[in-house]
Scaffold this active site. Sequence first.
Site, short mmCIF file in Angstrom:
data_model
loop_
_atom_site.label_atom_id
_atom_site.label_comp_id
_atom_site.label_asym_id
_atom_site.label_seq_id
_atom_site.Cartn_x
_atom_site.Cartn_y
_atom_site.Cartn_z
N ASP A 1 -0.25 5.30 8.79
CA ASP A 1 -0.22 4.17 7.86
C ASP A 1 0.05 4.67 6.43
O ASP A 1 -0.07 5.87 6.15
CB ASP A 1 -1.57 3.43 7.94
CG ASP A 1 -1.49 2.00 7.39
OD1 ASP A 1 -0.38 1.54 7.07
OD2 ASP A 1 -2.54 1.36 7.29
N HIS B 1 -6.84 -9.23 4.79
CA HIS B 1 -5.61 -9.88 5.26
C HIS B 1 -5.94 -10.94 6.31
O HIS B 1 -5.35 -12.01 6.34
CB HIS B 1 -4.66 -8.86 5.87
CG HIS B 1 -3.77 -8.17 4.89
ND1 HIS B 1 -2.80 -8.84 4.18
CD2 HIS B 1 -3.69 -6.88 4.50
CE1 HIS B 1 -2.16 -7.98 3.39
NE2 HIS B 1 -2.69 -6.78 3.57
N GLU C 1 -9.90 7.32 3.18
CA GLU C 1 -9.55 5.91 2.99
C GLU C 1 -10.39 4.95 3.84
O GLU C 1 -10.43 5.09 5.06
CB GLU C 1 -8.07 5.69 3.35
CG GLU C 1 -7.61 4.26 3.04
CD GLU C 1 -6.41 3.79 3.86
OE1 GLU C 1 -6.09 4.43 4.87
OE2 GLU C 1 -5.82 2.77 3.47
N ASP D 1 -8.90 -3.75 3.39
CA ASP D 1 -7.64 -4.46 3.27
C ASP D 1 -7.28 -5.21 4.55
O ASP D 1 -6.92 -6.38 4.51
CB ASP D 1 -6.54 -3.46 2.92
CG ASP D 1 -5.17 -4.09 2.84
OD1 ASP D 1 -4.96 -4.92 1.94
OD2 ASP D 1 -4.31 -3.77 3.68
N HIS E 1 -4.78 -1.77 -4.58
CA HIS E 1 -4.37 -3.12 -4.99
C HIS E 1 -5.51 -4.03 -4.61
O HIS E 1 -6.49 -3.59 -4.00
CB HIS E 1 -3.09 -3.55 -4.26
CG HIS E 1 -3.27 -3.58 -2.78
ND1 HIS E 1 -3.92 -4.60 -2.13
CD2 HIS E 1 -2.98 -2.66 -1.83
CE1 HIS E 1 -3.99 -4.33 -0.85
NE2 HIS E 1 -3.44 -3.14 -0.63
N SER F 1 0.80 -1.22 0.00
CA SER F 1 0.00 0.00 0.00
C SER F 1 0.84 1.28 0.00
O SER F 1 0.33 2.34 -0.36
CB SER F 1 -0.95 0.02 1.21
OG SER F 1 -1.96 -0.95 1.06
N HIS G 1 -1.55 -9.56 -0.83
CA HIS G 1 -2.12 -8.84 -1.96
C HIS G 1 -2.02 -9.66 -3.25
O HIS G 1 -1.20 -10.55 -3.36
CB HIS G 1 -1.38 -7.51 -2.17
CG HIS G 1 -1.50 -6.58 -1.00
ND1 HIS G 1 -0.86 -5.38 -0.94
CD2 HIS G 1 -2.19 -6.69 0.16
CE1 HIS G 1 -1.14 -4.78 0.20
NE2 HIS G 1 -1.95 -5.56 0.89
#
Lengths: 668, 668
Positions: free
Chosen positions: A288, A458, A449, A454, A500, A229, A627
């Site tokens: 982040d 994960h 965001e 994501d 992604h 990212s 990813h």
Amino acid sequence: MALLQGGKLALASLLFLTPLIDIAMGQTFRRLGTCPTLGCVFPPDQIDFLAGQLFDIRLEVHAPTNGTEATNGVPDENFTFCIQKGNGVCVDVTRFFGVRDPSLEKWTFTYYEDLFARDAEQLTGVNVASKAYRAVTLHEPGSYRAILKYNGGAQTVANWVVRRPPARRTAKNVLFFIGDGMTQAMITAARLIGHKSINGKYQSLMQLDQMDALGLQMTHSIDSFITDSANSATALYTGKKSSVDALNVFADSSEDHFDDPKFETIAELFRRRTGGPIGIVSTAYIADATPGGLCAHTRSRDEYEAVVHEFLYNTSAISPTLDWPTGCRGADVIFGGGAEQFIPGSGSPNGTDFYKAFESEGYQVIYNNTQLKTVDNNKKTLGIFSTSNLAKWLDRNVYPDNLKGLKNSPTGDQGDAVDQPGLKDMTLKAIDILQARTRRDQGWFMMSEAASIDKMMHALDYDRALGELLELDDTVRASIAHLKKIGELENTLIVVTADHGHGFDVFGSADTQYLAAQTTDRRKRDAVGIYEGSGLSEYTVSPGSTPDNHTILFGAQGPHFPVQWTPRYTFAAGFGAVPDHRESYIGNAGGPRNPTTRGEDGYFGPRPEDRFEIHGTLPGSTSQGVHSLQDVPVYATGPGAASFRGVYNSVDIFFKIADALALGRTKD
Amino acid sequence: MALLQGGKLALASLLFLTPLIDIAMGQTFRRLGTCPTLGCVFPPDQIDFLAGQLFDIRLEVHAPTNGTEATNGVPDENFTFCIQKGNGVCVDVTRFFGVRDPSLEKWTFTYYEDLFARDAEQLTGVNVASKAYRAVTLHEPGSYRAILKYNGGAQTVANWVVRRPPARRTAKNVLFFIGDGMTQAMITAARLIGHKSINGKYQSLMQLDQMDALGLQMTHSIDSFITDSANSATALYTGKKSSVDALNVFADSSEDHFDDPKFETIAELFRRRTGGPIGIVSTAYIADATPGGLCAHTRSRDEYEAVVHEFLYNTSAISPTLDWPTGCRGADVIFGGGAEQFIPGSGSPNGTDFYKAFESEGYQVIYNNTQLKTVDNNKKTLGIFSTSNLAKWLDRNVYPDNLKGLKNSPTGDQGDAVDQPGLKDMTLKAIDILQARTRRDQGWFMMSEAASIDKMMHALDYDRALGELLELDDTVRASIAHLKKIGELENTLIVVTADHGHGFDVFGSADTQYLAAQTTDRRKRDAVGIYEGSGLSEYTVSPGSTPDNHTILFGAQGPHFPVQWTPRYTFAAGFGAVPDHRESYIGNAGGPRNPTTRGEDGYFGPRPEDRFEIHGTLPGSTSQGVHSLQDVPVYATGPGAASFRGVYNSVDIFFKIADALALGRTKD
């Protein structure tokens, strides 16, 4: 496509290639990803610039001391570097930019040539001679050749292009949403659980389904085909792909995380060109990669103190090479988690109370959703609502007890952050603040965001990931309504994309009662209904009822969200890329999923035994999903939206947004 | 979106829902997917029609004899059915269409209510009373309500819409490509292996990347969220979603595969409205769902004899209910595999030599690529090039020895079909024949299917699947060039899409040498490089060379295909939906992959042991991968292409194509 015409040339040059032993083609580890030769130019070949965008140049000459490329170990210190515009002459870099030649730098680095070398602890050493030219720019549109000559005849050529900017600005404001890790397969799944379909026709749609323009972007890195990212944020914000972990720099080979060659971001350019306000909103910790990438420049996304430092100050005391005549210069709105970088302690810049640093620069600082609703729209605002990442939509809205006992208060008082805003709360408030702080015609720029799409993918926690995605969609819908209400919709380009993907997809339904009643792994898997056995989405009907086609139900969270999250028949989904784990296809009511536990030989699927075991496809050292490669969708509405149609590279998103805002300058 | 306004109504009706026990919500098995009530109307609720499109009506009243919906077992035979246009009165069906009332049909069927009932062999029986009205049509655009009244007061309402056709035709010809099972993740992977990237910038692009319009379509079934290729072909060709296995009929509950209510396809409409020529090209056996779906009407895609029968004849002796005043009436070009339906034997209609049937209708029949190149363009042509599916691009071009010893000659002479055409050969020739057979202004319609993207993804044979995808892309590129050459490009709408996906994605690279050298499953998985360890695509550089950024190499198959297929560093990919299998990430040089072998307890990953084991996520009875949910991409170029932009339902593709050809008629 001119290079395609070079077939004859290409075949000819093939004849002169010296076959080397295979190890030099190492993919898992490489000497330096963007530099297959021993002379390295950054920015490397194939890089495009916005006219007037600031960037650093870094040159390196490598002399491997051992391994498959071994030399005498002495790097050529007398390399030269010139730049050629179009068909002109190649002018020495100092004359071309009117800068002084910097002093030579020297260092050594090591790497493994492949996995066998790693297992044998067989390091390859490389001695480096280098120079860096800081904060230069190219204004004139067109093609450039940057040529490094070294080792008495060898040369590395970088072809650069400065794209021609548009004649006029089309968008006053830009609202840029990033669904981190979001793919079309996830949007399809979110539609399935959040929207009712009757005989195959959806009775309502995602807001994303209804945007003016649809595109697809390629997310790969500059030197690997799977991105992280940081690297992908860099591409979206600067028009330059880079390496995994890098924020707005090309990765050089030195150890220093702050001396890598930088380039200017969309937020910095917007600030420098318009002076208008900038907003940064995320459900992640604010240091982040995706929020941090708007203002920070570092080889390592893990330099969290530096990242928050760069939100606030335009230049930095962190490293002399960060002295950079541009910057976010105190982003007007910063909303997210990650109080660790603000509470005095090991995570904050120099251990200081970094909330105070913001207050002393004129910020109001807030810590919860109640304050968010009442805060003054005219002031710069820092809102940090928890330590680590913010709570997930599913926990805030469906399982609120999961917010208790976490001791994640953003003030550091060891209380629980139970009064957290969601992405919609933060984004709508940020619009109001940016709008209040805009001087006529400046406009504003915001990135918002949905980070935990994501993070939950994960963790293989599909339910939470889709909850975050539905919240993003709801936020886009609410933002459009709010912009319309305040009269700014027609002035605002709204872009929604991802950075992604993950290889997630739904492949059927699971009868969770049947799965629970079976006693072996293979029998449990018989609970999965594929094709006609997948049936219809039970998430949109009320528990225990027969499906009534003509009734549209809303759950407690209103339209566009599931009516129930734990039906008997759930969706069955999975990834190609997984660690060892255990599966029941039941959502995790008790909080985000932890798919693995650490064992002697790496990570394993944890108990309980009421799940069946799935062998991983990833290295045993991997504790969660990773990813994937697939192109991700781009949705746009508003002035300039049409340019987002079609298939293009991630870096093009930067140019499309910069062009809508007319940030390019062909003269100084 | 009007239904969204019905929130109040919806919540109100919730209060009157009678909660039933959970079993009635069965998803894995259902009484009849499109009929949650005991009275069934086909076409069901939410169906749209092209103005003037022919369709059958089927009504059913169900009386379950046991189970959760048990009745006295006597279905109401005195049901009534009326149709209401807009706000008008509801007119009895016989008067509305001017047809006679058919005789009542009665039958019984059984089903399992869920997996527990299946294991206990506890069948539920249902008695049915039914009527069918054949080959009616609606010309007037607008909304209709079709109302079935039964059981003294109960009613089932189907809301139908006849879409308003455009004023004029925009496309003379339509070339419709279907990449069976193709997703954007697969296109991204194909780009990675077929096109060279330098520092993140592709030096050439897929033809698909360069089309004028990009869209996404939702592939779900009418009664399940995962579709098969029959059902999805039906959606694309008719504008009606249906059930798994059904071709151009709604699935009724009777056993007969030919009495289900039919509706007209794009090919039939094109023939009926323009008289122009039709082409059907596939790399599958030609009776397979995607090619077969253009002309056939049956509840079961496995009725292969009927499918080939319907290519040739407009009405059929198979069943009286197939008597249907429309049809393909002898498609002008039919190219594919599946000689089993033509060689006299158990697979051909009535055991006859069905090649002869075509010849007696004026067809020239060809059996290999050599004949394909020289055949007369002016004649109707049947080309059957092997038994079963055609050879894969990878075997034809890279591993031609795999074509030997298969005894798959289309003539039935037990020879090998070694001279097979590829999709490009067939499609370009089909264009020439259709062009030669078009009378002024008729134009032509062709469907060309890359069938084995799907077939090889089912087999987890990624390399072959991507080879097929690259061949499709190459065929689209060549077709554009050929149409331009013959002056028809500006007259031709080219649409490329898929019918559904598989949850495939690339998540890294694999060091196949390292994988082979490890001795345990977990260590083998350490060969996978993720993120920065994924490196660059080795498929675009020559074996054993160092990566030379500036050299574009072409393999033996030319540009747009890999330079090598078995590099040391392969891509690592996978699916969420898998049977037990074993993985090495090495392409299968010896022919298409067979991912599982049958064992006592279902299917298992086969030996050899040089692969690591991956536990399946699918029922143990599943031998290969299955379809997934994700929206699939749509690409279009040419007149009418702009309408393919955005996100929409699969059925909309039919209306967009029909509108480009102006096939709708508001009057008889």
